[in-house]
Design a protein around this motif. Sequence first.
Motif, PDB file in Angstrom:
ATOM      1  N   GLU A 105       0.824  -1.195   0.000  1.00  0.00           N
ATOM      2  CA  GLU A 105       0.000   0.000   0.000  1.00  0.00           C
ATOM      3  C   GLU A 105       0.866   1.256   0.000  1.00  0.00           C
ATOM      4  N   ASN A 106       1.947   1.235   0.795  1.00  0.00           N
ATOM      5  CA  ASN A 106       2.850   2.385   0.835  1.00  0.00           C
ATOM      6  C   ASN A 106       3.516   2.594  -0.519  1.00  0.00           C
ATOM      7  N   ASP A 107       3.934   1.481  -1.144  1.00  0.00           N
ATOM      8  CA  ASP A 107       4.544   1.592  -2.472  1.00  0.00           C
ATOM      9  C   ASP A 107       3.560   2.178  -3.463  1.00  0.00           C
ATOM     10  N   LYS A 110       3.160   5.827  -3.103  1.00  0.00           N
ATOM     11  CA  LYS A 110       4.328   6.598  -3.487  1.00  0.00           C
ATOM     12  C   LYS A 110       4.634   6.466  -4.968  1.00  0.00           C
ATOM     13  N   THR A 111       3.669   6.020  -5.728  1.00  0.00           N
ATOM     14  CA  THR A 111       3.798   5.954  -7.178  1.00  0.00           C
ATOM     15  C   THR A 111       2.818   6.941  -7.797  1.00  0.00           C
ATOM     16  N   LEU A 112       3.303   7.786  -8.673  1.00  0.00           N
ATOM     17  CA  LEU A 112       2.437   8.721  -9.381  1.00  0.00           C
ATOM     18  C   LEU A 112       2.367   8.296 -10.838  1.00  0.00           C
ATOM     19  N   HIS A 140      12.464  14.122  -5.418  1.00  0.00           N
ATOM     20  CA  HIS A 140      11.665  13.116  -4.697  1.00  0.00           C
ATOM     21  C   HIS A 140      12.020  11.720  -5.207  1.00  0.00           C
ATOM     22  N   PRO A 141      13.207  11.238  -4.892  1.00  0.00           N
ATOM     23  CA  PRO A 141      13.603   9.899  -5.364  1.00  0.00           C
ATOM     24  C   PRO A 141      12.746   8.783  -4.782  1.00  0.00           C
ATOM     25  N   GLU A 142      12.018   9.088  -3.690  1.00  0.00           N
ATOM     26  CA  GLU A 142      11.177   8.058  -3.065  1.00  0.00           C
ATOM     27  C   GLU A 142       9.859   7.852  -3.827  1.00  0.00           C
ATOM     28  N   VAL A 143       9.561   8.739  -4.775  1.00  0.00           N
ATOM     29  CA  VAL A 143       8.325   8.639  -5.553  1.00  0.00           C
ATOM     30  C   VAL A 143       8.638   8.095  -6.944  1.00  0.00           C
ATOM     31  N   ALA A 144       7.977   7.014  -7.291  1.00  0.00           N
ATOM     32  CA  ALA A 144       8.164   6.437  -8.630  1.00  0.00           C
ATOM     33  C   ALA A 144       7.213   7.133  -9.596  1.00  0.00           C
ATOM     34  N   MET A 145       7.781   7.819 -10.591  1.00  0.00           N
ATOM     35  CA  MET A 145       6.984   8.517 -11.594  1.00  0.00           C
ATOM     36  C   MET A 145       6.789   7.602 -12.798  1.00  0.00           C
ATOM     37  N   VAL A 146       5.538   7.340 -13.132  1.00  0.00           N
ATOM     38  CA  VAL A 146       5.217   6.514 -14.294  1.00  0.00           C
ATOM     39  C   VAL A 146       4.480   7.397 -15.301  1.00  0.00           C
TER      40      VAL A 146
END
Length: 318
Positions: A105-107, A110-112, A140-146
Amino acid sequence: MIKTCYHIYKYRGVVDIFYFTMQQLETFFSIVECSSLSNAAKERFVSQPSLSKTLSRFEESIGITLFNRGSGALVLTKEGEFLYSRLKSGYKIMVQAIEEAKELENDKRKTLRIGIHPSCERSVEFSSIWGVIDSYERAHPEVAMVEEFLEYQELYSAFRSGELDAIISYGFELDDMADIETRSLQKLNFYIAMSAEDPLAKNEKLDLKELTDKPFFFVAPDKTKVDRERCVQRLRNIHIESNNIIIMPNSRSAARSVVRGKGYLFTCHRHGYSQDEMKLFPAQGQNGTSYLVCAWHKNDSRRELKEFINSFPECGEG
């Protein structure tokens, strides 16, 4: 309070059902591992009477005496020993599964997932927008941008269904969408695009009468009469009379056809082509002011999304 329901099955049906709480199960484990009520009470930061009451309720719930209470000491019964050996391993698996689910859920949070119309993919005219996105990713390296590049129909369908957290597209295409918020990113300037090899491209100014009945490429989900009439009207809004409308499946094909000299395009940028490949002439008469916008769902209040949106500077009204 979370309750766990266990069914004891025999051949031809259920013979017993009982309930207990996670708190009761954890209390049982603590007492066994601490060897006394007092030590278990200290470990769980509760009073000894409260702990004893929780244990009694657990025994009542499952209908089994877990400890012999003679001589003031708690000694596991055979049934208690059996339950501890069997339930402890299962409990560890359950707790681990819950923790792993929380991590998933946290992952996810933290994904946009950002949807972008491919016509503005890394366009020179929108370079400042991509610069903001790149800066956000670095900060924001902790956020995965897709980033997903989708044509209009797929883009808006994925956004409505919640598959995308936000989209970057043209504001005038979002008028019929409900329960969204938008932020204007950049004012749009409209142009007539043509091949740099087109004879008209050599002129400093474009005579719109020269474009009467010329072929114009548009991207639309269907090739219906309504789609064609809408395209004709868009040309009339900029004082061009042409019914020669060619509906293309995607913007890349439309832009490529223009560069190859097969027709013209009403657009707000040069689709990644250089000035030596595509010539743009300003198009006047477009009704109102239009913006490239970022749109997101009103009920999405995630910090990652808000920070992403706020990373864009203000530009007019959204």
